[in-house]
Design a protein around this motif. Sequence first.
Motif, short mmCIF file in Angstrom:
data_model
loop_
_atom_site.label_atom_id
_atom_site.label_comp_id
_atom_site.label_asym_id
_atom_site.label_seq_id
_atom_site.Cartn_x
_atom_site.Cartn_y
_atom_site.Cartn_z
N ALA A 128 0.84 -1.21 0.00
CA ALA A 128 0.00 0.00 0.00
C ALA A 128 0.87 1.25 0.00
O ALA A 128 0.63 2.20 -0.76
CB ALA A 128 -0.94 -0.01 1.21
N TRP A 129 1.93 1.26 0.83
CA TRP A 129 2.84 2.40 0.90
C TRP A 129 3.53 2.61 -0.45
O TRP A 129 3.62 3.74 -0.95
CB TRP A 129 3.87 2.16 2.01
N SER A 130 4.02 1.52 -1.04
CA SER A 130 4.73 1.61 -2.31
C SER A 130 3.82 2.15 -3.42
O SER A 130 4.23 3.01 -4.20
CB SER A 130 5.27 0.22 -2.69
N ARG A 131 2.59 1.66 -3.46
CA ARG A 131 1.66 2.15 -4.49
C ARG A 131 1.40 3.65 -4.32
O ARG A 131 1.32 4.40 -5.29
CB ARG A 131 0.35 1.37 -4.43
N GLN A 132 1.27 4.08 -3.08
CA GLN A 132 1.05 5.51 -2.78
C GLN A 132 2.27 6.33 -3.23
O GLN A 132 2.13 7.38 -3.84
CB GLN A 132 0.80 5.66 -1.29
N GLN A 133 3.47 5.83 -2.92
CA GLN A 133 4.70 6.51 -3.32
C GLN A 133 4.80 6.63 -4.84
O GLN A 133 5.12 7.68 -5.38
CB GLN A 133 5.94 5.75 -2.81
N ARG A 134 4.52 5.51 -5.54
CA ARG A 134 4.63 5.51 -7.01
C ARG A 134 3.61 6.46 -7.63
O ARG A 134 3.89 7.15 -8.60
CB ARG A 134 4.46 4.09 -7.55
N SER A 135 2.41 6.51 -7.06
CA SER A 135 1.37 7.41 -7.56
C SER A 135 1.80 8.86 -7.37
O SER A 135 1.68 9.68 -8.29
CB SER A 135 0.06 7.12 -6.82
N ALA A 136 2.32 9.19 -6.19
CA ALA A 136 2.76 10.56 -5.92
C ALA A 136 3.90 10.96 -6.85
O ALA A 136 3.92 12.07 -7.40
CB ALA A 136 3.19 10.70 -4.46
N ARG A 137 4.85 10.05 -7.07
CA ARG A 137 5.98 10.35 -7.95
C ARG A 137 5.50 10.56 -9.38
O ARG A 137 6.00 11.45 -10.08
CB ARG A 137 7.01 9.21 -7.91
N ALA A 138 4.55 9.77 -9.81
CA ALA A 138 4.02 9.92 -11.18
C ALA A 138 3.34 11.28 -11.32
O ALA A 138 3.44 11.93 -12.37
CB ALA A 138 3.06 8.79 -11.50
N ARG A 139 2.65 11.71 -10.27
CA ARG A 139 1.91 12.97 -10.35
C ARG A 139 2.82 14.18 -10.32
O ARG A 139 2.47 15.24 -10.82
CB ARG A 139 0.87 13.04 -9.23
N VAL A 182 -0.87 22.68 -9.35
CA VAL A 182 -2.15 22.09 -8.92
C VAL A 182 -2.81 21.37 -10.10
O VAL A 182 -3.31 20.25 -9.96
CB VAL A 182 -3.07 23.19 -8.32
N ALA A 183 -2.77 21.99 -11.29
CA ALA A 183 -3.38 21.36 -12.47
C ALA A 183 -2.67 20.06 -12.84
O ALA A 183 -3.30 19.04 -13.13
CB ALA A 183 -3.35 22.34 -13.65
N LYS A 184 -1.34 20.07 -12.82
CA LYS A 184 -0.56 18.88 -13.23
C LYS A 184 -0.67 17.74 -12.23
O LYS A 184 -0.64 16.57 -12.61
CB LYS A 184 0.92 19.25 -13.42
N THR A 185 -0.75 18.07 -10.94
CA THR A 185 -0.77 17.01 -9.93
C THR A 185 -2.19 16.57 -9.56
O THR A 185 -2.37 15.54 -8.94
CB THR A 185 -0.07 17.46 -8.63
N GLY A 186 -3.17 17.39 -9.94
CA GLY A 186 -4.56 17.05 -9.58
C GLY A 186 -4.85 17.31 -8.11
O GLY A 186 -5.88 16.89 -7.59
N ALA A 187 -3.93 18.00 -7.42
CA ALA A 187 -4.14 18.30 -6.00
C ALA A 187 -5.14 19.45 -5.88
O ALA A 187 -5.16 20.32 -6.72
CB ALA A 187 -2.82 18.70 -5.35
N ASN A 188 -5.98 19.41 -4.85
CA ASN A 188 -6.86 20.56 -4.65
C ASN A 188 -6.48 21.25 -3.36
O ASN A 188 -7.12 21.10 -2.34
CB ASN A 188 -8.35 20.18 -4.70
N GLY A 189 -5.37 21.99 -3.43
CA GLY A 189 -4.96 22.76 -2.28
C GLY A 189 -3.63 22.32 -1.70
O GLY A 189 -3.08 21.28 -2.05
N LEU A 190 -3.13 23.14 -0.78
CA LEU A 190 -1.82 22.93 -0.20
C LEU A 190 -1.72 21.62 0.59
O LEU A 190 -0.70 20.94 0.52
CB LEU A 190 -1.47 24.13 0.70
N ALA A 191 -2.76 21.25 1.31
CA ALA A 191 -2.70 20.02 2.12
C ALA A 191 -2.40 18.81 1.23
O ALA A 191 -1.58 17.95 1.58
CB ALA A 191 -4.01 19.81 2.88
#
Length: 198
Positions: A128-139, A182-191
């Motif tokens: 689960a941790w690895s998948r989260q890390q890979r997703s964040a790195r891709a984003r 924000v647009a490239k990462t799909g994040a909605n906000g600083l958090a």
Amino acid sequence: MTHSANQSDRATVYVVDDDRDLGAAVARLLGRHGYAAEPFLDPVMLLSFYADAQAHCIVTDIMMGDLDGFGFADRVRAIDPAVAIVFMTAWPTTANAVDSVRRYGGLDYLEKPLDETRLLDAVAEGVAWSRQQRSARARTATLSARERQVFELLVQGHSNKAVADMLELSPKTIEDHRASIVAKTGANGLAQLIALAR
């Protein structure tokens, strides 16, 4: 907690142990719980092709021949910072347990004979941790060099104005970079940006 992985999206787990029977037994156990698990006798052999066949989690013995589990962890992390590592040993010491987590980024430190439930929990958590890390790195991989600079400063808690001052840019330019990030990462906000940076 469920131990079985979704068959269509099987996580890859490598088991590294110079005890052939134990490595094969751990890989079989993981395979029965839905992981694509493969045993390796020699960490050096795994390192030789790891860059082309990365795993979500590696379960490795500490005491092995030429390259011990800690040295192996350092080398595999240099290739793939997003792989979870679970250490196992027949000779547990408190110093090694602390080192395995603090210095070598291990997720868990298991004593042999292995407790199956604890092993399965550690691997599930690692995947689960690895998948989260890979997703964040891709984003964050699509960010330009300047956007990455702005991103790093923003997630440290600096305001747009402070970032503008540090980089000698206008606050408007920082706002534009922030909007692009924000647009490239799909994040909605600083958090969410901070969560991506972790």
